[in-house]
Design an enzyme around this catalytic site. Structure first.
Site, short mmCIF file in Angstrom:
data_model
loop_
_atom_site.label_atom_id
_atom_site.label_comp_id
_atom_site.label_asym_id
_atom_site.label_seq_id
_atom_site.Cartn_x
_atom_site.Cartn_y
_atom_site.Cartn_z
N ASP A 30 0.86 -1.18 0.00
CA ASP A 30 0.00 0.00 0.00
C ASP A 30 0.90 1.24 0.00
O ASP A 30 2.03 1.19 0.49
CB ASP A 30 -0.91 0.00 1.26
CG ASP A 30 -2.15 0.87 1.08
OD1 ASP A 30 -3.26 0.33 1.13
OD2 ASP A 30 -1.97 2.08 0.84
N GLU A 161 -19.37 -5.90 4.15
CA GLU A 161 -18.70 -5.44 5.36
C GLU A 161 -19.42 -6.04 6.56
O GLU A 161 -20.63 -6.19 6.57
CB GLU A 161 -18.71 -3.91 5.42
CG GLU A 161 -17.79 -3.31 4.38
CD GLU A 161 -17.58 -1.81 4.56
OE1 GLU A 161 -17.77 -1.08 3.59
OE2 GLU A 161 -17.26 -1.39 5.69
N ALA A 258 -37.19 -3.61 5.15
CA ALA A 258 -37.52 -2.21 4.87
C ALA A 258 -36.90 -1.32 5.93
O ALA A 258 -36.62 -1.76 7.05
CB ALA A 258 -39.03 -2.03 4.86
N CYS A 266 -20.47 0.73 -1.22
CA CYS A 266 -20.62 -0.03 -2.48
C CYS A 266 -21.92 0.25 -3.21
O CYS A 266 -21.92 0.69 -4.35
CB CYS A 266 -20.48 -1.52 -2.19
SG CYS A 266 -18.81 -1.91 -1.71
N ARG A 333 -19.61 5.47 5.66
CA ARG A 333 -19.75 6.02 4.30
C ARG A 333 -21.19 5.89 3.81
O ARG A 333 -21.79 4.82 3.90
CB ARG A 333 -18.77 5.31 3.34
CG ARG A 333 -17.32 5.72 3.55
CD ARG A 333 -16.37 4.95 2.67
NE ARG A 333 -16.20 3.58 3.15
CZ ARG A 333 -15.35 2.72 2.59
NH1 ARG A 333 -14.62 3.07 1.54
NH2 ARG A 333 -15.22 1.49 3.08
#
Ligand code: UDX
Length: 442
Positions: A30, A161, A258, A266, A333
């Protein structure tokens, strides 16, 4: 086999640790030196159940290494897997800058036969561009004679996730897209311990499978949310409707919950990207536009209904349970919890929030006017209203009689129907879910 994994986010790290767990020799690369330093010390830099224990295990076995220096490790690679981020641009189009930068770097260093496996979610047609970047960089490095030895394979991921490590070890299927049979077989050999069915296909089909999978799952969620909105108006209970249709093996019971809709790194990104890819190829994918619109509206409707029923929240103490985009992750996110917390703040609420894992990430985005509670019960103490936005199991395990005593007004708005089956009305709460048929048309 010897695998070099480029990118150590939740996909790259989970996949690298996963292959090391299966017995392969893995080097994770990385550009983020701080992240690599933490990983080298054995620390997983985010919350992902089971990953920390797995990393410790494979490090003890000496099967995984971490470095920022691709040059020093690329020579030993049989497969180079790319799992760098492809985040959305403002247009919804995937940003491939990092991907092509890695491709150029690989090409400038490659001096032996190797298979390049693209794990990152990329627009249809991108794998061909990646291999072109690599071959061009090889030609610039005076290694044109080796370019025919390099092949590319598309290996999309389907990791969720919060269960990513388990999803890696027990996938529903392996999708392997390639033009070169041998390259596809090399990548299949990398997965030989996995018993899942193989979908051996072309590059473009593999790329489209990834988007189609996420778009279909997002469609299921927007569909059940539309049914929930109708259920509210006709007095039906969306949970029973979901159960009633879910028994049909052609529909299945999953992804029919719901609530305030989907978030995460994603679904929003991939659904928008697929809409953009369709448009760029001259096709108007109408269903996708509706899926996105329904999802955005679901949060808006939940918030507006809360404002209507409460007559506003100005100066009132509002507790929010749940900021992560879903349970079992610290990822915020595109989280509905964060978006609705920000709306409550803007509406003048005296906001107190709690999430079992996402507090640090939330502190980075929520303003300092927000109180960050240490426990769920602390957050609710003295609150005029409680809003549940992430389905963490611990929210079901509190003492509701204590909660009732601690709240000024025992009113709950539950954006995930997470507490719906606890019959809190019988314990003196005013409870509002999504699609439970108690909608006041007024
Ligand atoms: C998703 C896909 O499931 C995975 O295969 C892909 O590789 C990455 O994207 P992820 O985004 O991690 O995984 O989480 P997922 O469990 O799919 O949930 C996505 C969102 O949908 C969450 O915000 C969740 O709250 C929401 N959701 C999920 C619903 O609103 N209702 C449901 O029934 C299921």
């Amino acid at each position: 086999m010897n695998l070099v994994m480029i990118g150590t986010g939740y996909v790259g790290l989970t996949t690298g640790v996963g292959f090391a767990t299966l017995g392969h020799q893995v080097v994770c690369v990385d550009i983020d030196a701080a992240k690599i330093a933490r990983l080298d010390l054995g620390e997983v830099p985010f919350y992902e159940p089971g990953l920390q224990e797995a990393l410790t295990h494979v490090q003890e076995k000496g099967r995984i290494l971490f470095t920022t220096d691709l040059k020093s490790v690329i020579g030993g690679a049989e497969v180079i897997m790319i799992a760098v981020g492809t985040p959305p641009k403002s247009t919804g189009e995937a940003d491939l800058t990092a991907l092509f930068a890695v491709a150029d770097q690989i090409g400038s260093l490659l001096d032996h036969e190797v298979v390049i496996a693209v794990k990152s979610t990329v627009p249809v047609g991108t794998n061909r561009k990646v291999i072109a970047h690599i071959r061009e960089a090889m030609e610039k490095a005076q290694r044109a004679e080796l370019t025919s030895l390099i092949n590319i394979v598309s290996v999309p991921e389907f990791l969720r996730e919060g269960s990513a490590f388990e999803d890696f070890l027990q996938p529903d299927r392996l999708v392997i897209g390639s033009d070169d049979k041998l390259a596809g077989q090399t990548v299949e050999r990398l997965h030989k311990e996995m018993m899942a069915p193989r979908v051996m296909t072309t590059l473009e089909s593999a790329e489209l499978i990834k988007y189609a999978a996420n778009a279909f799952l997002a469609t299921k969620i927007s569909f059940i949310n539309e049914i929930a909105n109708l259920a509210d108006r006709v007095g039906a209970d969306v949970r029973h409707v979901a159960e009633g249709i879910g028994h049909d093996h052609r529909i299945g019971p999953h992804f029919l919950k719901a609530g305030v809709g989907y978030g995460g790194s994603c679904f929003p990104k991939d659904v928008s990207a697929l809409e953009q890819i369709s448009g760029a190829n001259g096709y108007s994918f109408k269903l996708l536009s509706a899926v996105i619109e329904v999802n955005n509206r679901q949060r808006e409707m939940f918030f507006k209904r809360m404002m209507e029923k409460l007559g506003g929240v100005k100066g009132r103490r509002v507790a929010v349970w749940g900021l992560a985009f879903k349970a079992h992750t610290d990822d915020i996110r595109e989280s509905a919890g964060i978006e609705i917390a920000q709306r409550l703040l803007a509406a003048g609420a005296d906001l107190v929030v709690y999430d079992p894992q996402a507090m640090d990430n939330a502190k980075a985005v929520l303003s300092h006017h927000v109180e960050f509670a240490v426990t769920a019960m602390d957050a609710a103490t003295g609150a005029d209203v409680l809003v549940v936005l992430t389905e963490w199991p611990e929210f079901r395990e509190v003492s509701f009689s204590t909660l009732h005593d601690r709240m000024i007004e025992p009113t709950i708005f539950d954006g995930r129907n997470h507490l719906a089956d606890l019959n809190l009305q019988s314990q003196g709460f005013v409870y509002h879910g999504v699609g439970l048929g108690t909608y006041d048309a007024a």
